[in-house]
Design a protein around this motif. Structure first.
Motif, PDB file in Angstrom:
ATOM      1  N   TYR A   1       0.760  -1.336  -0.014  1.00 35.61           N
ATOM      2  CA  TYR A   1       0.021   0.135   0.167  1.00 35.61           C
ATOM      3  C   TYR A   1       0.904   1.078   0.084  1.00 35.61           C
ATOM      4  CZ  TYR A   1      -3.784   3.289   1.149  1.00 35.61           C
ATOM      5  OH  TYR A   1      -4.774   4.165   1.137  1.00 35.61           O
ATOM      6  N   GLU A   2       0.470   2.121  -0.796  1.00 36.77           N
ATOM      7  CA  GLU A   2       1.230   3.432  -0.957  1.00 36.77           C
ATOM      8  C   GLU A   2       0.031   4.392  -1.371  1.00 36.77           C
ATOM      9  OE1 GLU A   2       5.236   5.640  -2.698  1.00 36.77           O
ATOM     10  OE2 GLU A   2       5.234   3.280  -2.010  1.00 36.77           O
ATOM     11  N   ARG A   3       0.097   5.547  -0.514  1.00 32.51           N
ATOM     12  CA  ARG A   3      -1.070   6.499  -1.171  1.00 32.51           C
ATOM     13  C   ARG A   3      -0.684   7.710  -0.471  1.00 32.51           C
ATOM     14  NH1 ARG A   3      -7.394   6.094  -1.315  1.00 32.51           N
ATOM     15  NH2 ARG A   3      -7.853   8.126  -2.437  1.00 32.51           N
ATOM     16  N   ARG A   4      -0.992   8.999  -1.235  1.00 32.10           N
ATOM     17  CA  ARG A   4      -0.751  10.350  -0.583  1.00 32.10           C
ATOM     18  C   ARG A   4      -2.215  10.740  -0.489  1.00 32.10           C
ATOM     19  NH1 ARG A   4       2.912  15.390  -2.640  1.00 32.10           N
ATOM     20  NH2 ARG A   4       4.060  14.528  -0.894  1.00 32.10           N
ATOM     21  N   PHE A   5      -2.496  11.381   0.727  1.00 32.87           N
ATOM     22  CA  PHE A   5      -3.884  12.042   0.827  1.00 32.87           C
ATOM     23  C   PHE A   5      -3.559  13.465   1.144  1.00 32.87           C
ATOM     24  CE2 PHE A   5      -4.346   7.573   2.463  1.00 32.87           C
ATOM     25  CZ  PHE A   5      -5.567   7.491   1.867  1.00 32.87           C
ATOM     26  N   LEU A   6      -4.401  14.271   0.421  1.00 32.05           N
ATOM     27  CA  LEU A   6      -4.194  15.736   0.470  1.00 32.05           C
ATOM     28  C   LEU A   6      -5.383  16.212   1.111  1.00 32.05           C
ATOM     29  CD1 LEU A   6      -2.652  16.757  -3.012  1.00 32.05           C
ATOM     30  CD2 LEU A   6      -1.371  16.399  -0.681  1.00 32.05           C
ATOM     31  N   LEU A   7      -5.179  17.103   2.304  1.00 34.15           N
ATOM     32  CA  LEU A   7      -6.261  17.748   3.040  1.00 34.15           C
ATOM     33  C   LEU A   7      -6.318  19.156   2.980  1.00 34.15           C
ATOM     34  CD1 LEU A   7      -6.375  15.558   6.336  1.00 34.15           C
ATOM     35  CD2 LEU A   7      -7.948  15.268   4.435  1.00 34.15           C
TER      36      LEU A   7
END
Length: 139
Positions: A55-61
């Motif tokens: 798993y690898e992911r970027r979340f932007l808030l």
């Protein structure tokens, strides 16, 4: 932006230790952990880079909804730490109640912002909020 006070830095370090010891952190689409989390800013947003087994992911808030609470929380923390050195017990308790209230409000907003992206429990949200998010507000 002023650097963290020694007291705020200590609280940040405790939050990191507590997060490592116990947390509820379940990114959307991930099947298991443990996960690594890197916080940074990207285009005036909080970037949460999460990686783990397969798993690898970027979340932007967007932090717009949190902007006021973060600023108020860190200002109140500064007042609280100054009061501890010279104020009456009643004044310290009043500042601490306000500080805890803003901390809870910030954690609830952060948890709301993470909804559908990363599931966290209340304690994990509180600990994440304790980390210094002020740099993300500068843009």
């Amino acid at each position: 932006m002023a650097p963290l006070s020694p007291e705020q830095d200590d609280e940040r370090k405790v939050a990191i230790v507590d997060l490592l010891a116990e947390n509820r952190f379940a990114p959307d689409g991930a099947t298991g952990g443990p996960f690594r989390l890197k916080l940074s800013t990207y285009e005036a947003r909080l970037a949460m880079d999460v990686s783990g087994p397969g798993y690898e992911r970027r979340f932007l808030l967007s932090l717009s909804p949190l902007r006021g609470v973060i600023k108020d929380y860190f200002l109140l923390c500064e007042s609280y730490y100054a009061a501890v050195r010279s104020a009456t017990t009643a004044q310290i308790e009043a500042l601490d109640m306000g500080r805890r209230g803003l901390h809870n409000e910030g954690a609830a907003l952060l948890k709301e912002r993470l909804n559908g992206k990363i599931a966290v429990d209340d304690d994990t949200a509180r600990r994440l909020f304790t980390l210094d998010l002020r740099p993300a507000l500068e843009r």
